[in-house]
Design a protein around this motif. Structure first.
Motif, PDB file in Angstrom:
ATOM      1  N   ASN A  17     -13.287  -2.473   5.273  1.00 32.33           N
ATOM      2  CA  ASN A  17     -13.046  -3.674   6.334  1.00 32.33           C
ATOM      3  C   ASN A  17     -14.778  -4.063   6.928  1.00 32.33           C
ATOM      4  O   ASN A  17     -14.789  -3.403   7.871  1.00 32.33           O
ATOM      5  CB  ASN A  17     -12.269  -3.440   7.780  1.00 32.33           C
ATOM      6  CG  ASN A  17     -11.736  -5.260   7.803  1.00 32.33           C
ATOM      7  OD1 ASN A  17     -11.813  -6.276   6.934  1.00 32.33           O
ATOM      8  ND2 ASN A  17     -11.304  -5.480   9.318  1.00 32.33           N
ATOM      9  N   THR A  48     -12.753  -5.166   2.164  1.00 29.75           N
ATOM     10  CA  THR A  48     -12.611  -6.846   3.266  1.00 29.75           C
ATOM     11  C   THR A  48     -13.380  -7.012   3.654  1.00 29.75           C
ATOM     12  O   THR A  48     -14.338  -6.162   4.020  1.00 29.75           O
ATOM     13  CB  THR A  48     -10.736  -6.648   2.862  1.00 29.75           C
ATOM     14  OG1 THR A  48     -11.354  -7.815   3.602  1.00 29.75           O
ATOM     15  CG2 THR A  48     -10.650  -5.066   3.763  1.00 29.75           C
ATOM     16  N   GLY A  49     -13.289  -7.902   4.820  1.00 29.75           N
ATOM     17  CA  GLY A  49     -13.825  -7.957   5.795  1.00 29.75           C
ATOM     18  C   GLY A  49     -15.412  -9.863   5.676  1.00 29.75           C
ATOM     19  O   GLY A  49     -15.060 -10.234   4.680  1.00 29.75           O
ATOM     20  N   CYS A  50     -16.197  -9.888   6.495  1.00 31.79           N
ATOM     21  CA  CYS A  50     -16.885 -10.842   6.442  1.00 31.79           C
ATOM     22  C   CYS A  50     -18.021 -10.933   5.692  1.00 31.79           C
ATOM     23  O   CYS A  50     -17.708 -11.538   5.053  1.00 31.79           O
ATOM     24  CB  CYS A  50     -17.505 -11.133   7.289  1.00 31.79           C
ATOM     25  SG  CYS A  50     -15.858 -12.052   9.649  1.00 31.79           S
ATOM     26  N   GLN A  53     -16.904 -11.317   2.318  1.00 29.47           N
ATOM     27  CA  GLN A  53     -16.023 -12.519   2.363  1.00 29.47           C
ATOM     28  C   GLN A  53     -17.658 -13.546   1.754  1.00 29.47           C
ATOM     29  O   GLN A  53     -17.404 -14.560   1.073  1.00 29.47           O
ATOM     30  CB  GLN A  53     -15.269 -13.571   3.192  1.00 29.47           C
ATOM     31  CG  GLN A  53     -15.586 -14.967   3.934  1.00 29.47           C
ATOM     32  CD  GLN A  53     -14.387 -15.338   2.498  1.00 29.47           C
ATOM     33  OE1 GLN A  53     -13.160 -14.526   2.460  1.00 29.47           O
ATOM     34  NE2 GLN A  53     -14.194 -16.181   1.827  1.00 29.47           N
ATOM     35  N   ASN A  71     -11.000 -12.096   3.335  1.00 29.35           N
ATOM     36  CA  ASN A  71     -10.387 -12.166   4.418  1.00 29.35           C
ATOM     37  C   ASN A  71      -9.299 -12.695   4.738  1.00 29.35           C
ATOM     38  O   ASN A  71      -8.197 -12.637   5.892  1.00 29.35           O
ATOM     39  CB  ASN A  71     -11.246 -12.464   5.474  1.00 29.35           C
ATOM     40  CG  ASN A  71     -12.293 -12.228   6.515  1.00 29.35           C
ATOM     41  OD1 ASN A  71     -12.229 -10.966   6.838  1.00 29.35           O
ATOM     42  ND2 ASN A  71     -13.508 -12.552   7.325  1.00 29.35           N
ATOM     43  N   GLU A  72      -8.986 -13.787   4.939  1.00 32.68           N
ATOM     44  CA  GLU A  72      -7.623 -15.012   4.552  1.00 32.68           C
ATOM     45  C   GLU A  72      -6.802 -13.997   3.923  1.00 32.68           C
ATOM     46  O   GLU A  72      -5.414 -13.975   4.348  1.00 32.68           O
ATOM     47  CB  GLU A  72      -7.856 -16.438   3.978  1.00 32.68           C
ATOM     48  CG  GLU A  72      -6.382 -17.174   3.991  1.00 32.68           C
ATOM     49  CD  GLU A  72      -5.887 -17.125   5.808  1.00 32.68           C
ATOM     50  OE1 GLU A  72      -5.296 -17.666   6.366  1.00 32.68           O
ATOM     51  OE2 GLU A  72      -7.100 -17.236   6.836  1.00 32.68           O
ATOM     52  N   LYS A  74      -6.491 -10.408   3.148  1.00 33.85           N
ATOM     53  CA  LYS A  74      -6.320  -9.823   3.403  1.00 33.85           C
ATOM     54  C   LYS A  74      -5.283  -9.255   4.519  1.00 33.85           C
ATOM     55  O   LYS A  74      -4.851  -7.845   4.879  1.00 33.85           O
ATOM     56  CB  LYS A  74      -7.838  -8.603   4.068  1.00 33.85           C
ATOM     57  CG  LYS A  74      -7.698  -8.728   5.973  1.00 33.85           C
ATOM     58  CD  LYS A  74      -9.466  -8.610   6.168  1.00 33.85           C
ATOM     59  CE  LYS A  74      -9.821  -9.083   7.726  1.00 33.85           C
ATOM     60  NZ  LYS A  74     -10.538  -8.889   8.510  1.00 33.85           N
ATOM     61  N   ASN A 126      -8.643 -17.425  15.475  1.00 35.17           N
ATOM     62  CA  ASN A 126     -10.112 -16.743  13.904  1.00 35.17           C
ATOM     63  C   ASN A 126     -10.685 -18.268  14.269  1.00 35.17           C
ATOM     64  O   ASN A 126     -10.814 -19.050  14.017  1.00 35.17           O
ATOM     65  CB  ASN A 126      -8.601 -16.549  12.883  1.00 35.17           C
ATOM     66  CG  ASN A 126      -9.776 -15.539  12.703  1.00 35.17           C
ATOM     67  OD1 ASN A 126     -10.921 -15.367  12.293  1.00 35.17           O
ATOM     68  ND2 ASN A 126      -9.517 -15.173  11.205  1.00 35.17           N
ATOM     69  N   GLY A 140     -18.050 -16.474   7.316  1.00 36.91           N
ATOM     70  CA  GLY A 140     -17.119 -14.969   7.483  1.00 36.91           C
ATOM     71  C   GLY A 140     -15.344 -15.843   7.411  1.00 36.91           C
ATOM     72  O   GLY A 140     -14.506 -15.291   6.771  1.00 36.91           O
ATOM     73  N   ARG A 141     -15.073 -16.354   8.028  1.00 33.20           N
ATOM     74  CA  ARG A 141     -14.376 -16.734   8.937  1.00 33.20           C
ATOM     75  C   ARG A 141     -13.360 -17.825   8.978  1.00 33.20           C
ATOM     76  O   ARG A 141     -12.003 -18.022   9.341  1.00 33.20           O
ATOM     77  CB  ARG A 141     -14.225 -16.094  10.323  1.00 33.20           C
ATOM     78  CG  ARG A 141     -13.986 -14.586  11.089  1.00 33.20           C
ATOM     79  CD  ARG A 141     -14.053 -14.127  10.262  1.00 33.20           C
ATOM     80  NE  ARG A 141     -13.619 -12.047  10.903  1.00 33.20           N
ATOM     81  CZ  ARG A 141     -13.235 -11.990  12.456  1.00 33.20           C
ATOM     82  NH1 ARG A 141     -12.699 -12.868  12.805  1.00 33.20           N
ATOM     83  NH2 ARG A 141     -13.537 -10.700  12.364  1.00 33.20           N
TER      84      ARG A 141
END
Length: 402
Positions: A17, A48-50, A53, A71-72, A74, A126, A140-141
């Motif tokens: 992550n 995965t992770g920011c 992304q 990110n969405e 995961k 988030n 990323g989020r």
């Protein structure tokens, strides 16, 4: 993610992550991926992770990586089931990353437990609607999305029933909580609702706060709710007004000082931590000195120091940069100041009686998040009363009361 992977019967799979908050974090992620491949050559690696992304192609280009997951996706069960099926078949699409800005809702992601078994984290929000010039995280989020209050309460109640004494409400920008929900509930209202509807919860903490968004309900909760822990971590970033403007922050140094003073009036035992960036573009020695003075003027105890590193795609990366050696020296000076402030606080705790959440048999944290070494072993996850008998380097020593 672990629960979804287990349910999908993934075996011999490593999930990494990634973080994108600094260029160094992304470099370390690549390093971890290569190390994982060397140590487990037969394992499949999911990234995965920011960072994944924001820059999926660069991770997909690594020979060590089998799958890049956004990110969405995961935090949803279905993608992991597809991953399991595809891996089992020996072929799969290597990049599964959606357009994060298109995401409009954040699910509550019911989590049954955490590996450490002492403190549980509940995501209430988030994403971020702000665009600080140094920050890549919104890409990323995504934009800010809040979890409905009823789902937050249900998650807290579930974790408390499983034995957790302390809950931390987390998110990317939790003081923005509720702006996207019907009726626009606030973070303070959520805090008071959680504490009212889950009376068996012993301790509630908040993750990083943006003080300019603190609402009246939050200030009232700080004043009245003893179960809301008196440790508050602030996203300050700098103590110089011109640098704060160039960062596109929404506060000035005076706002931060006023917030800390207001909280202390309501909760005299409150302690504060803060994120501060050293060496932001155009920062002069005088501007840096203003950040150091802010540490004193806000009475900060816990410093999280970030040496500035440019993130491609952010406005700050195009500004005149501070030399790397200067950034390192300033970061070291801030960390030294933080160690000095923490040492002074710990010394002042000697002779106090504190409630400590035991993280292991012999270590824990006070209400103020101060680390404690316990003179007698206790049950991990329990909250025990402790007399503080000594301050050592970076922690307290406490005697457990019968």
């Amino acid at each position: 993610m672990r629960a979804h992977a287990d349910a999908a019967a993934l075996e011999n799979t490593i999930i990494i992550n990634t973080c994108a908050v600094t260029a160094e974090a992304q470099r370390q992620a690549r390093q971890a991926i290569r190390r994982a491949r060397r140590e487990r050559p037969q394992a499949r690696i999911v990234v995965t992770g920011c960072a994944a992304q924001i820059d999926p192609a660069s991770f997909a280009a690594m020979d060590e990586v089998d799958l890049v997951l956004g990110n969405e996706d995961k935090l949803k069960a279905a993608p992991w089931r597809r991953v399991g099926a595809d891996f089992g078949a020996g072929a799969h699409e290597k990049v599964v990353v959606n357009e994060i800005m298109s995401v409009r809702e954040t699910a509550s992601h019911m989590v049954d437990g955490f590996a450490e078994r002492t403190r549980a984290f509940v995501q209430i929000q988030n994403g971020c609607d702000h665009r600080c010039t140094f920050c890549i995280i919104p890409f990323g989020r995504g934009n800010s999305r809040s979890v409905p209050a009823g789902e937050v309460v249900a998650q807290v109640r579930n974790l408390v029933a499983r034995g957790y004494r302390e809950i931390v409400l987390t998110g990317v920008d939790i003081t923005a909580y509720g702006a996207d929900l019907p009726g626009k509930p606030s973070l303070g209202g959520l805090v008071r609702r959680v504490l009212r509807l889950v009376p068996e919860l012993q301790r509630l903490r908040l993750s990083s706060l943006d003080s300019v968004e603190a609402d009246e309900d939050l200030m009232r909760a700080i004043a009245e709710e003893e179960r809301l822990m008196p440790h508050f971590h602030l996203s300050l970033q700098s103590g110089d007004d011109l640098i704060l403007k160039r960062m596109k922050r929404r506060h000035l140094r005076g706002h931060s000082i006023a917030f800390c003073e207001a909280v202390r009036r309501l909760r005299p035992d409150a302690v504060f931590g803060a994120d501060i960036i050293a060496g932001f573009p155009t920062e002069t020695d005088e501007m840096f000195a203003n950040s150091c003075r802010l540490v004193e003027e806000c009475g900060l105890t816990f410093l999280h120091v970030f040496p500035y590193s440019p993130r491609p795609g952010t406005p700050a990366a195009r500004m005149p940069q501070v030399p790397g050696g200067t950034i390192k020296r300033r970061a070291a000076a801030l960390r030294a100041l933080g160690e000095q402030r923490l040492a002074g606080f710990l010394l002042g705790e000697v002779g106090a009686r504190r409630q400590v959440l035991a993280e292991t048999e012999t270590t824990g944290r006070t209400q103020h998040y101060a680390p404690v070494r316990l003179a007698e072993p206790v049950t991990p996850g329990s909250v025990v009363e402790v007399d503080v008998i000594q301050a050592t380097s970076g922690s307290l020593v406490g005697r457990v009361l019968a």
